[in-house]
Design a protein around this motif. Structure first.
Motif, PDB file in Angstrom:
ATOM      1  N   THR A  72       0.846  -1.208   0.000  1.00 22.96           N
ATOM      2  CA  THR A  72       0.000   0.000   0.000  1.00 22.96           C
ATOM      3  C   THR A  72       0.878   1.253   0.000  1.00 22.96           C
ATOM      4  N   ILE A  73       0.259   2.346  -0.366  1.00 25.58           N
ATOM      5  CA  ILE A  73       0.973   3.630  -0.347  1.00 25.58           C
ATOM      6  C   ILE A  73       1.425   3.962   1.075  1.00 25.58           C
ATOM      7  N   GLU A  74       0.569   3.615   2.054  1.00 27.04           N
ATOM      8  CA  GLU A  74       0.930   3.874   3.461  1.00 27.04           C
ATOM      9  C   GLU A  74       2.197   3.133   3.855  1.00 27.04           C
ATOM     10  N   GLU A  75       2.305   1.879   3.376  1.00 31.91           N
ATOM     11  CA  GLU A  75       3.506   1.102   3.704  1.00 31.91           C
ATOM     12  C   GLU A  75       4.750   1.715   3.057  1.00 31.91           C
ATOM     13  N   VAL A  76       4.598   2.182   1.843  1.00 30.47           N
ATOM     14  CA  VAL A  76       5.717   2.848   1.165  1.00 30.47           C
ATOM     15  C   VAL A  76       6.112   4.105   1.938  1.00 30.47           C
ATOM     16  N   GLU A  77       5.112   4.856   2.378  1.00 25.82           N
ATOM     17  CA  GLU A  77       5.394   6.080   3.137  1.00 25.82           C
ATOM     18  C   GLU A  77       6.112   5.758   4.450  1.00 25.82           C
ATOM     19  N   HIS A  78       5.703   4.679   5.090  1.00 22.95           N
ATOM     20  CA  HIS A  78       6.335   4.275   6.358  1.00 22.95           C
ATOM     21  C   HIS A  78       7.806   3.926   6.136  1.00 22.95           C
TER      22      HIS A  78
ATOM     23  N   TYR B 236      18.938   3.288  12.929  1.00 20.84           N
ATOM     24  CA  TYR B 236      18.177   4.480  13.312  1.00 20.84           C
ATOM     25  C   TYR B 236      19.039   5.711  13.043  1.00 20.84           C
ATOM     26  N   PHE B 237      18.371   6.848  12.949  1.00 18.03           N
ATOM     27  CA  PHE B 237      19.091   8.089  12.661  1.00 18.03           C
ATOM     28  C   PHE B 237      19.200   8.939  13.915  1.00 18.03           C
ATOM     29  N   TYR B 238      20.396   9.262  14.286  1.00 19.67           N
ATOM     30  CA  TYR B 238      20.607  10.201  15.376  1.00 19.67           C
ATOM     31  C   TYR B 238      22.006  10.774  15.181  1.00 19.67           C
ATOM     32  N   PRO B 239      22.226  12.041  15.491  1.00 19.18           N
ATOM     33  CA  PRO B 239      23.521  12.651  15.149  1.00 19.18           C
ATOM     34  C   PRO B 239      24.734  12.027  15.847  1.00 19.18           C
ATOM     35  N   ASP B 240      24.499  11.278  16.945  1.00 24.33           N
ATOM     36  CA  ASP B 240      25.657  10.675  17.617  1.00 24.33           C
ATOM     37  C   ASP B 240      26.033   9.316  17.010  1.00 24.33           C
ATOM     38  N   LEU B 241      25.307   8.928  15.958  1.00 25.40           N
ATOM     39  CA  LEU B 241      25.521   7.613  15.355  1.00 25.40           C
ATOM     40  C   LEU B 241      25.900   7.801  13.876  1.00 25.40           C
TER      41      LEU B 241
ATOM     42  N   ALA C  35       4.507  12.300  -4.789  1.00 24.24           N
ATOM     43  CA  ALA C  35       3.392  11.360  -4.909  1.00 24.24           C
ATOM     44  C   ALA C  35       3.599  10.342  -6.043  1.00 24.24           C
ATOM     45  N   GLU C  36       4.051  10.808  -7.212  1.00 24.95           N
ATOM     46  CA  GLU C  36       4.177   9.865  -8.338  1.00 24.95           C
ATOM     47  C   GLU C  36       5.241   8.804  -8.059  1.00 24.95           C
ATOM     48  N   GLU C  37       6.306   9.184  -7.324  1.00 20.34           N
ATOM     49  CA  GLU C  37       7.340   8.192  -6.987  1.00 20.34           C
ATOM     50  C   GLU C  37       6.817   7.163  -5.994  1.00 20.34           C
ATOM     51  N   LYS C  38       5.918   7.595  -5.108  1.00 18.93           N
ATOM     52  CA  LYS C  38       5.337   6.640  -4.159  1.00 18.93           C
ATOM     53  C   LYS C  38       4.645   5.520  -4.917  1.00 18.93           C
ATOM     54  N   ASN C  39       3.901   5.897  -5.951  1.00 20.56           N
ATOM     55  CA  ASN C  39       3.234   4.880  -6.766  1.00 20.56           C
ATOM     56  C   ASN C  39       4.234   3.964  -7.453  1.00 20.56           C
ATOM     57  N   MET C  40       5.285   4.596  -8.009  1.00 15.32           N
ATOM     58  CA  MET C  40       6.299   3.827  -8.715  1.00 15.32           C
ATOM     59  C   MET C  40       6.953   2.815  -7.761  1.00 15.32           C
ATOM     60  N   TYR C  41       7.341   3.314  -6.541  1.00 10.27           N
ATOM     61  CA  TYR C  41       8.019   2.406  -5.604  1.00 10.27           C
ATOM     62  C   TYR C  41       7.065   1.338  -5.078  1.00 10.27           C
TER      63      TYR C  41
ATOM     64  N   ARG D 128       9.790   6.987   5.370  1.00  8.75           N
ATOM     65  CA  ARG D 128      10.042   7.804   6.559  1.00  8.75           C
ATOM     66  C   ARG D 128      11.179   7.216   7.381  1.00  8.75           C
ATOM     67  N   LEU D 129      11.189   5.886   7.517  1.00  5.29           N
ATOM     68  CA  LEU D 129      12.270   5.236   8.266  1.00  5.29           C
ATOM     69  C   LEU D 129      13.624   5.524   7.631  1.00  5.29           C
ATOM     70  N   ALA D 130      13.662   5.635   6.307  1.00  5.06           N
ATOM     71  CA  ALA D 130      14.920   5.894   5.603  1.00  5.06           C
ATOM     72  C   ALA D 130      15.144   7.391   5.398  1.00  5.06           C
ATOM     73  N   ARG D 131      14.282   8.210   5.974  1.00  9.30           N
ATOM     74  CA  ARG D 131      14.353   9.666   5.841  1.00  9.30           C
ATOM     75  C   ARG D 131      14.342  10.098   4.377  1.00  9.30           C
ATOM     76  N   LEU D 132      13.464   9.460   3.583  1.00  6.86           N
ATOM     77  CA  LEU D 132      13.326   9.827   2.178  1.00  6.86           C
ATOM     78  C   LEU D 132      12.034  10.614   2.001  1.00  6.86           C
ATOM     79  N   ASN D 133      12.115  11.705   1.274  1.00  7.09           N
ATOM     80  CA  ASN D 133      10.933  12.515   1.002  1.00  7.09           C
ATOM     81  C   ASN D 133      10.499  12.245  -0.439  1.00  7.09           C
ATOM     82  N   LEU D 134       9.441  11.457  -0.601  1.00  7.66           N
ATOM     83  CA  LEU D 134       9.060  11.038  -1.953  1.00  7.66           C
ATOM     84  C   LEU D 134       7.887  11.858  -2.488  1.00  7.66           C
TER      85      LEU D 134
END
Lengths: 94, 482
Positions: A4-10, B83-88, A21-27, A13-19
């Motif tokens: 789902t799009i929500e899973e892609v967004e999650h 995880y992301f944190y500046p000390d890591l 909308a069209e890339e979310k669909n692609m991924y 977010r964990l990887a600190r990527l700002n996607l």
């Protein structure tokens, strides 16, 4: 298996990527096809096969507890976009 | 109200190991060094740098596992905790997830004569993060400064089972764990400097109930005192909330030392998703039984064994034996002193009394102290020979502590030799009796306490040098004359 799009967004977010909308669909599509491939792998009989911890047949690669050279301080800090008092200067994260 | 409920506590302890070098690179450990002076491409998290495991870290982990009665894994592996944190700097911590090096052990605590085993769930190896420096508090600082000297320092995480039932038991567990680690000489275990850190998981449940209540995790516990206080606070908070019919939230809380309260940091919904996976740069470790046996042979006497020895060989009380085995340095001092002067009980009293008092007062440790086991033994011999009184001994001892001089020299230089010459003491006794007719009368009228005052006056007049036994005897003789 459709992601789902929500899973892609999650995951983004964990990887600190700002996607955008069209890339979310692609991924969502690309990641789903990768997961589909795993369902093929899952069909292989793996009973009695130990989980693989490492791809190379290597064990116990260790070194003696002897001090080696550290970097000179200016070299250690050379790539820092911002520095102060010999330390990396970063935005505060609470 | 507290009788109705029972607390269930488990502790997660992080201990920094005092190896020469970091866990996965050759940088030296450097508490208090210039910022970023002990870093390399490895611990800076630069792409392409390959971690290589420090063998001593594994040895220390096996040693600790054995001392905690654990099973040592034959096969273990390192995982990345992301995880992301500046000390890591690498954005992941090298740790161990499902194959820790040691598991299923216990340690024993003793509360009011009753022994209790606290289970050790696991011991695993990991690396420490760097340090963030803020101006003032993290809330008000405009930015953070990062010092990565500590990044990559080897750590053991030691996780207890939820077998602890009170704040007191929790600090007893920590004290025992600390003394074991000190005896093993694997860490300095300084809570205030962060080389021994502790997080506590706590929940409460009605007595007799099997099912566990909702738990909270408390962080930022930097001393035995804050551990006990924070647990007391948190248990009370849980019980009050339940009594009001409220519901607990599973969350992480921080102990606010200034305000003596716990504060919510993050709830479970925001809990981190660490995406652990095996570190492809680190091949697994196989620990064959011979390796374990080799390490087992190097295990020193541990606190429980030392305690037994002090009680059976020297007849010390369990209280004394406990105090003397809190740290290996204290025990070594005691043993060395007893080897020179075989009066264990007397030595125990001086070590736990005057010596500990002066160490605490000066914020020092026994290994930095100028009094040596030999000089303490020499001073006690002067006391035994009657050269100095017990009272003067305290003066001499403090001088030894401050200057490091030999007791014989201090006694000679300061003219502290005890006066045992009866005629000299008799003269002072006569003076004191003549100067205190009222007190003498009180004593003769049956007021036994009055004698203490007169003894005090004689001691004072002799500047503490009169032999107290002789003073007592002469005073009684004089006062019993009709």
């Amino acid at each position: 298996m459709a992601l789902t799009i929500e899973e892609v967004e999650h995951v983004a977010r964990l990887a600190r990527l700002n996607l955008p909308a069209e890339e979310k669909n692609m991924y969502a599509q690309q990641l789903s096809s990768i997961l589909d491939f795993f369902t093929i792998l899952n069909r292989l009989p793996t009973d009695g096969v130990e989980p693989l911890a490492h791809v190379l047949p290597l064990f116990n690669v260790m070194r003696a507890d002897e001090t080696g050279p550290s970097l000179p301080r200016d070299e250690a800090m050379a790539n820092a976009p911002l520095a102060e008092d010999g330390q990396f200067k970063v935005p505060k994260i609470v | 109200m507290t009788e109705k409920y029972e607390a269930v506590i488990g502790l997660e302890v992080h201990v920094e190991l005092k190896t020469n070098t970091k866990a996965f690179c050759g940088c030296g450990l450097s508490f208090g060094a210039l910022p970023n002076s002990h870093v390399c491409p490895g611990c800076l998290g630069m792409p392409g740098a390959i971690p290589v495991l420090n063998r001593e870290l594994v040895e220390f982990a096996i040693k600790t596992g054995l001392a905690l009665n654990c099973k040592i894994a034959e096969f273990c592996r390192f995982d990345r905790k992301n995880y992301f944190y500046p000390d890591l700097p690498a954005n992941y911590q090298i740790s161990q997830l499902d194959l820790p090096i040691a598991s299923a052990g216990y340690l024993e605590i003793e509360s009011e004569g009753v022994k209790k085993k606290i289970g050790i769930n696991r011991v695993h190896m990991e690396e420490d993060a760097g340090k963030l420096v803020h101006q003032g508090s993290i809330m008000t600082t405009p930015y953070s400064l990062v010092d990565l000297n500590r990044a990559g320092t080897p750590l053991l995480e030691i996780v207890s089972e939820p077998d602890i039932r009170s704040p007191r038991e929790a600090s007893m567990y920590m004290e025992k764990l600390r003394s074991i680690l000190l005896f093993l000489r694997v860490s300095d275990c300084k809570m205030e400097e962060g080389s021994l850190r502790c997080d506590a998981n706590v929940s409460v449940r009605p007595r007799g109930q099997e099912r566990l209540g909702t738990r909270t995790e408390i962080k930022n516990l930097n001393s035995f005192r804050s551990l006990e206080r924070a647990l007391e606070y948190e248990i009370k908070r849980h019980i009050e909330l339940l009594e009001e019919g409220g519901e607990l939230v599973q969350e992480t809380r921080t102990w606010d030392e200034d305000r003596q309260v716990t504060l919510s940091m993050r709830s479970k919904e925001e809990a981190q998703d660490y995406r652990y996976f095996p570190d492809p740069n680190l091949p697994p470790v196989i620990i064959d039984p011979e390796w374990v046996e080799r390490v087992r042979k190097t295990l020193p006497e541990l606190p429980d064994q030392a305690r037994e020895r002090l009680m059976s060989e020297y007849n010390l009380s369990s209280y004394d034996a406990n105090l003397l085995t809190m740290s290996k340095d204290v025990l070594d001092f005691f043993d060395a002193c007893v080897a020179e002067y075989n009066e264990p009980k007397l030595i125990a009293n001086w070590v736990m009394g005057e010596l500990t008092r002066l160490l605490n007062q000066n914020n020092m440790e026994i290994k930095d102290c100028r009094v040596t086991p030999s000089s303490l033994a020499a001073m006690l011999k002067l006391m035994e020979q009657g050269t100095i009184s017990g009272k003067i001994a305290k003066v001499v001892f403090e001088e030894m502590f401050n200057t490091g001089d030999a007791p014989e020299k201090i006694v000679k230089d300061r003219g502290l030799v005890q006066i045992s010459d009866e005629s000299a003491i008799k003269a002072i006794v006569d003076e004191v009796i003549a100067a205190n007719p009222k007190v003498v009368e009180d004593f003769k009228a049956g007021k036994e306490k009055a004698l203490g005052f007169l003894v005090g006056q004689v001691m004072k007049a002799s500047k503490g040098k009169a032999n107290p036994e002789i003073v007592n005897r002469l005073l009684r003789e004089e006062l019993s004359r009709p």
